[in-house]
Write a protein that holds these residues in place. Sequence first.
Motif, mmCIF file in Angstrom:
data_model
loop_
_atom_site.group_PDB
_atom_site.id
_atom_site.type_symbol
_atom_site.label_atom_id
_atom_site.label_comp_id
_atom_site.label_asym_id
_atom_site.label_seq_id
_atom_site.Cartn_x
_atom_site.Cartn_y
_atom_site.Cartn_z
ATOM 1 N N UNK A 156 76.741 -74.021 60.677
ATOM 2 C CA UNK A 156 77.702 -73.421 59.748
ATOM 3 C C UNK A 156 77.078 -73.271 58.361
ATOM 4 N N UNK A 157 76.351 -74.313 57.911
ATOM 5 C CA UNK A 157 75.730 -74.255 56.584
ATOM 6 C C UNK A 157 74.738 -73.098 56.513
ATOM 7 N N UNK A 158 73.887 -72.974 57.544
ATOM 8 C CA UNK A 158 72.893 -71.902 57.507
ATOM 9 C C UNK A 158 73.546 -70.528 57.598
ATOM 10 N N UNK A 159 74.613 -70.414 58.391
ATOM 11 C CA UNK A 159 75.354 -69.148 58.448
ATOM 12 C C UNK A 159 75.861 -68.783 57.062
ATOM 13 N N UNK A 160 76.402 -69.784 56.354
ATOM 14 C CA UNK A 160 76.954 -69.521 55.025
ATOM 15 C C UNK A 160 75.845 -69.092 54.066
ATOM 16 N N UNK A 161 74.689 -69.790 54.122
ATOM 17 C CA UNK A 161 73.594 -69.415 53.223
ATOM 18 C C UNK A 161 73.126 -67.991 53.537
ATOM 19 N N UNK A 162 73.026 -67.671 54.838
ATOM 20 C CA UNK A 162 72.600 -66.324 55.223
ATOM 21 C C UNK A 162 73.579 -65.291 54.682
ATOM 22 N N UNK A 163 74.875 -65.586 54.780
ATOM 23 C CA UNK A 163 75.884 -64.647 54.292
ATOM 24 C C UNK A 163 75.722 -64.436 52.794
ATOM 25 N N UNK A 164 75.474 -65.527 52.047
ATOM 26 C CA UNK A 164 75.301 -65.410 50.596
ATOM 27 C C UNK A 164 74.076 -64.549 50.285
ATOM 28 N N UNK A 165 72.970 -64.776 51.014
ATOM 29 C CA UNK A 165 71.755 -63.988 50.775
ATOM 30 C C UNK A 165 72.042 -62.504 50.970
ATOM 31 N N UNK A 166 72.717 -62.179 52.095
ATOM 32 C CA UNK A 166 73.004 -60.772 52.393
ATOM 33 C C UNK A 166 73.871 -60.169 51.290
ATOM 34 N N UNK A 167 74.886 -60.921 50.838
ATOM 35 C CA UNK A 167 75.784 -60.402 49.801
ATOM 36 C C UNK A 167 75.049 -60.194 48.479
ATOM 37 N N UNK A 168 74.194 -61.164 48.103
ATOM 38 C CA UNK A 168 73.459 -61.044 46.845
ATOM 39 C C UNK A 168 72.573 -59.806 46.868
ATOM 40 N N UNK A 169 71.867 -59.604 47.978
ATOM 41 C CA UNK A 169 70.980 -58.452 48.045
ATOM 42 C C UNK A 169 71.756 -57.145 48.054
ATOM 43 N N UNK A 170 72.938 -57.142 48.688
ATOM 44 C CA UNK A 170 73.746 -55.929 48.691
ATOM 45 C C UNK A 170 74.126 -55.571 47.260
ATOM 46 N N UNK A 171 74.443 -56.614 46.490
ATOM 47 C CA UNK A 171 74.780 -56.421 45.083
ATOM 48 C C UNK A 171 73.600 -55.786 44.345
ATOM 49 N N UNK A 172 72.385 -56.336 44.569
ATOM 50 C CA UNK A 172 71.189 -55.803 43.919
ATOM 51 C C UNK A 172 70.948 -54.355 44.309
ATOM 52 N N UNK A 173 71.071 -54.085 45.605
ATOM 53 C CA UNK A 173 70.789 -52.738 46.088
ATOM 54 C C UNK A 173 71.712 -51.730 45.421
ATOM 55 N N UNK A 174 72.949 -52.138 45.172
ATOM 56 C CA UNK A 174 73.883 -51.228 44.508
ATOM 57 C C UNK A 174 73.471 -51.009 43.059
ATOM 58 N N UNK A 175 72.904 -52.065 42.442
ATOM 59 C CA UNK A 175 72.559 -51.960 41.029
ATOM 60 C C UNK A 175 71.360 -51.052 40.802
ATOM 61 N N UNK A 176 70.357 -51.149 41.701
ATOM 62 C CA UNK A 176 69.063 -50.548 41.405
ATOM 63 C C UNK A 176 69.100 -49.046 41.132
#
Lengths: 255, 257, 240
Positions: free
Chosen positions: B232-252
């Motif tokens: 569960x912890x690793x799933x949550x970390x993976x989800x956070x990573x994906x969300x953070x990068x999605x945010x970046x991709x929108x910004x660039x």
Amino acid sequence: MKTLILAAALTLGAGAALAEPVKVGMAPEPYPPFASMDASGKWVGWEIEIVDAIFKSQGMEYTIVPVAWDGIIPALTSGQIDTIMNSMSITDERLRTIDFSDKYYNTPTVIVAAKGAVASPDAEGLAGKIIGVQVSTVHQNYAEKYFAGSAAEIKTYQTQDEANQDLVAGRIDAVQADSIALDAFLATEAGAACCELVGAVKDDPEILGRGVGAGVRKGDDALREAINAGIKAIRADGTYDAITAKYFASSIYGD
Amino acid sequence: MIAFLRPRHRQVLLVAGAALVAWCIHALDWSWLPAYWPLFLRGIWATVWLTALTTVLGLVLAIPLGFAQAAGPWFLAWPALAFCTIIRGTPLLLQIWLIYYGLGSLFPQFPWIRQSDLWPILRQAWPYAVLALTLSYAGYEGEVMRGAFKSVPRGQLEAARAMGMPRLTLFRRIWLPQALRKVLPTLSGETVLQMKATPLVATITVVETYAVASRVRQDTFIVYEPLLLLAVVYLAIAAVIVLVFRHFERMVPTRTA
Amino acid sequence: MSTLELLALQPPGWGGNLLRGLANSIQIAVGAYGLGLAIGTAGAYGKIYGGPVLRDLLEVYTTVVRAVPELILILILYFGLTDLVNQILVEMGRDRIQISGVIAGIAVLGVVQGAYSTEVLRGAILAVPHGQIEAARAMGMPAGMLARRITLPLMLGNAIPGLANLWLIATKDTALLAVVGFSELTLETRQAAGTTKAYFTFFMAAGAIYLAITLLSQWGFARAERWARRGEPAVAAGAR
């Protein structure tokens, strides 16, 4: 004596599961001089010969199944192996999860350290030092109870071999383990060059246990009795002493 | 969210999922959790910083590795290719052990290492973990960067050269930004892969999330609950990573447009 | 002992042990890859043509497996799977069975591989021109024959690069079984290194073996891709 063995043999015959070879769990990482694998893939060591003698004396078949130390108790409870005969000390904590046979050896616990690094095998001597222990052993529990307050750090390793390796490398200052295992390490070239025996730690039977026994699943009384009978038999007929004499200068049964 | 939940079967599945979670909480043994929770938080923090640090360092290394292969002379391109091939062709676990125990076995032969000022750092385990994970990430990402540098249209480079742009400026203003933008969509996946590699460093005594869970397993002999919590912890970390990068991709794109 | 003596195939050299470990590794990698492909093919078809419930369940499977570290999946499945199988057998009134390390390893890595190959194959199937499938349907081709004659051969070229990658991952992931004590190449290497203290020699030797497998496989898959793409216009081959 005879009747005891006979009784054990009878209970043994009753348990249908025992018709198959007993699966003895051993950690595949080298733990000389008790159990290690040589270059031809053959298991060698004092404990290997003792296991062989115990089962032979009971006329039972067995096979050695390699299981990582880290998962050896779950492997026993989930039925991947039938018994752990891998220098596992009999402790109250483990007795909550598994049963043990009678002890088949008992040796003191010692500290070995880099030359001149540690003055005495107690909390004062180890103050500010980094101690290495094998994970999930009585030594880890002991070090955490007695040395955690004063030592700089207690590092846990998957195998004793790795802890010794880091002691040689100088990454840790001392290791705590069974005296025999560490004697063997000090006899190696690398061990003799870097390290010295500091001494035995103060005994604490509650943590350090009451010797080494064979771990079996709770309720697997047939196997436990058979192993107990085997230990008695080889102690009585001299096999135990003959094997011990091949490896050690004195008895390690620990009366 | 509402559109996601509209189909009837999704509602049923969600209820079933919630029931499963409830059963796990109720039927399994979580009594150890309060005692080990502080340790778990420290482990999670170690996982996060190991992932973040080695991803950044690895990416910094990957740029010259990729560029050397895409446009460098043979005496740079060839070693870079060899490095990427070796890293990608061998198991990370083996690399970690080679770096930790292999280098460790050299220390006794060179006593001056232990006398040096760096020794207090070198005797710890995390520098080796960082080194191994960084090299691994650089190897995989270097291969991706090679493709990205190659895919920058030649016309752009020729135009810049024709304008008399110095080589360094050309690299900084034209070549690198375009390559990085090409790589960006793959970064999220690569970073999740890097996060998934971090438990391996527990085998060299680094204490991160996985090591804490093993400790619980060894202390209490409870097998599944710590492993489930880990998943569960690793799933949550993976989800956070994906969300953070999605945010970046929108910004660039908005920033560079 | 010199390096050559340490690596000799006959004891006291440890080369034979490494090769035995290699045989185990390859056995597991091949088995897991095959199982993964079977799961992946079924999963890909399920994701494309299955009902909404099946599709959602498959999505959960692929997402979870791809987000959780392999090491943890291996531990959960290695302990959990054997336990579960035995509990079911006991419930049914049968005896416990022994699940060998090889079978458990194949099952565990196969489940992990299955999630990745589901995604690879799904992408490859979707890349097959739809007109081809419609044409076959219009001719009245049954679904099984359509898959065998049209979809699978046409998607192979698209799938091979991804599948090649998966095979390389499978060979390297076998190393993780060292953590549960299965004697594959990496664990044999650690044993040899720990016993002889020649850490560099053995880790390097094992690295060379893994590298050789990788390079050989890459060469083989490149040939396979050329074969699978025979008859396709050259542009498609050049794009990769």
